[in-house]
Scaffold this active site. Structure first.
Site, PDB file in Angstrom:
ATOM      1  N   SER A  40     -19.546  43.056  40.635  1.00  0.00           N
ATOM      2  CA  SER A  40     -18.084  43.036  40.496  1.00  0.00           C
ATOM      3  C   SER A  40     -17.418  44.401  40.648  1.00  0.00           C
ATOM      4  O   SER A  40     -16.247  44.474  40.974  1.00  0.00           O
ATOM      5  CB  SER A  40     -17.680  42.414  39.165  1.00  0.00           C
ATOM      6  OG  SER A  40     -18.020  43.270  38.101  1.00  0.00           O
ATOM      7  N   LYS A  83     -15.315  46.735  33.929  1.00  0.00           N
ATOM      8  CA  LYS A  83     -14.152  46.453  34.780  1.00  0.00           C
ATOM      9  C   LYS A  83     -13.182  47.637  34.753  1.00  0.00           C
ATOM     10  O   LYS A  83     -13.236  48.486  33.875  1.00  0.00           O
ATOM     11  CB  LYS A  83     -13.390  45.209  34.294  1.00  0.00           C
ATOM     12  CG  LYS A  83     -14.218  43.959  34.157  1.00  0.00           C
ATOM     13  CD  LYS A  83     -14.615  43.371  35.473  1.00  0.00           C
ATOM     14  CE  LYS A  83     -15.454  42.109  35.233  1.00  0.00           C
ATOM     15  NZ  LYS A  83     -16.138  41.690  36.426  1.00  0.00           N
TER      16      LYS A  83
END
Length: 165
Positions: A40, A83
């Protein structure tokens, strides 16, 4: 003799507890080493990259837009996610579906942040589970360990192996 052995044993147990508490406080409040897994955050952070995270920013609300953070996953509290912070409380976030046909916006509520992976096509993030509470942030990444590269001779266009020197 028994008194000496018991004394040394209790002293050892005391030191173990003392240093265990110091280590716990260091990893909980100062920071630690984290191995990131998953695609990600590619290309910024590759699968199995080792990063160093500091935990003081989250205690002093020092998290800013653009920071890469480690947070507890809202969908699986036993795992952590890595993230980038896209929005802070009060921000208006524009989101779109993969087809780019449906565009919408969301507001980040007070006490929350909006997190997204750099690899948008392969990231489960706030676009999926919404803004996450600030309390789920575990730390801010401030350093990425660069793995040593293995240098191998390269083949040239003519097929001859060349070595650097």
């Amino acid at each position: 003799m028994l008194r000496g052995v018991l004394g040394k044993s209790f002293r050892l147990v005391g030191y173990t507890i003392q240093y265990g508490c110091i280590a716990h406080c260091a990893f909980e409040y100062v920071g630690g080493v984290v191995m990131c897994s998953g695609p990600s955050m590619e290309p910024t952070i590759q699968n199995s990259d080792i990063v160093f995270a500091e935990n003081l920013s989250r205690h002093f609300y020092g998290i800013q837009r653009g920071d890469i953070v480690i947070a507890k996953s809202p969908s699986d509290p036993k795992s952590n996610i890595c993230k980038r912070v896209i929005g802070l409380e009060g921000d208006k976030i524009h989101t779109s579906s993969s087809s780019d046909f449906f565009k919408s916006h969301s507001y980040v509520p007070m006490g929350h942040v909006w997190l997204e992976g750099d690899n948008l096509q392969n990231s489960t993030d706030s676009r999926y589970y919404g803004p996450i509470p600030y309390g789920l942030i575990r730390g801010r990444i401030f350093f990425k360990y660069m793995k040593p590269r293995i240098y191998e001779p390269m083949e040239t266009a003519s097929g001859v192996r060349a070595s650097g020197g």
